[in-house]
Write an enzyme that holds these catalytic residues in place. Sequence first.
Site, PDB file in Angstrom:
ATOM      1  N   CYS A  62      -7.606   7.213  -0.492  1.00 38.13           N
ATOM      2  CA  CYS A  62      -7.807   6.393   0.919  1.00 38.13           C
ATOM      3  C   CYS A  62      -7.929   7.384   1.996  1.00 38.13           C
ATOM      4  CB  CYS A  62      -6.187   5.826   1.093  1.00 38.13           C
ATOM      5  SG  CYS A  62      -6.153   4.740   2.659  1.00 38.13           S
ATOM      6  N   CYS A  85      -5.784   6.893   5.018  1.00 40.39           N
ATOM      7  CA  CYS A  85      -4.308   7.334   4.939  1.00 40.39           C
ATOM      8  C   CYS A  85      -4.287   8.732   5.038  1.00 40.39           C
ATOM      9  CB  CYS A  85      -3.822   6.866   3.598  1.00 40.39           C
ATOM     10  SG  CYS A  85      -4.181   5.117   3.086  1.00 40.39           S
ATOM     11  N   ASP A  86      -5.203   9.664   4.530  1.00 43.10           N
ATOM     12  CA  ASP A  86      -5.105  10.766   4.299  1.00 43.10           C
ATOM     13  C   ASP A  86      -5.908  11.875   4.991  1.00 43.10           C
ATOM     14  OD1 ASP A  86      -2.696  10.211   2.827  1.00 43.10           O
ATOM     15  OD2 ASP A  86      -3.895   9.977   0.755  1.00 43.10           O
TER      16      ASP A  86
END
Length: 311
Positions: free
Chosen positions: A135, A138-139
């Site tokens: 992701c 997300c990261d």
Amino acid sequence: MDSEHRRVLIIGSGPAGYTAAIYTARAGLEPLVLAGLNFGGQLMITTEVENYPGYPNGITGPLMMEEFQKQAERFGTAIVFHDATRVDFSKRPFVVETESKRYTADAVIVATGASARWLGLDSEKRLLNKGVSACATCDGALFRGKPMAVVGGGDTAMEEALFLARFATKVTLVHRRGELRASKIMRERLLANEKIEVAWHSVVDEVLGDEYVTGLRLRDVRDASKRDLGLDAVFVAIGHQPNTSLFGGKLDMDASGYLKVTPGTTRTSVEGVFACGDVADPVYRQAVTAAGTGCMAAIDAERWLGEHGIA
């Protein structure tokens, strides 16, 4: 087999399932959550969550799910850490079974989520959350100013690579073919970006690194030659698989296996069964959107029960 009846039964325990539990519990519906053995969903393998509102300093995925669980329990949610093994939505009350118990429910909320498809490498698994992720949203920001790679060739991989180019010094797209299968506009955007380079005809043989990712070992599928690529993060973008095998032939799905819901609602093809979170979302797949649809499912279920004189 022991049997227990609930007005609302929730299958799944990620942000969607726990949010549905919080809302239905506060409505006095005394929900039961079948959290499963792999409770907490994909956030249980997410080290840092920095984009969920209300956590200015970030929070680990497992701790966030622990807090979701405690909040649901505070309002009277019962949580069982067993997997649903069979469902019967052909009549009401609905039937949901685990290996050891049979549950009946007036309404069911499905929040079983989706799972990222991985490369299947031991090194990938060992370095998960240590530079390996599925992701970028997300990261990606965690590796600002570092070189990164994306594995894949579809629209999702293009989106991930273009997103990461905002943060990375360089992004390498690793693709096994000599042409991209993504849509024309996404291909053009990617190939026009000076910070993105494509490793054509290449597959990942190994993720390099001891404690953290330090690079990739790539293999050319044409001649089997290998080369090492130094970087700090690799994002696997070869698709997600919705966790819907339990509902085959019982709920309508799209061609990829995601549960179909009536637009603007969480209603599935079976009246009284609702779906929320990634199990019905092939587009966004974020904790905050999952939680939002969990709220929707709870409200939809509460209203449906009220219309049928059950709530």
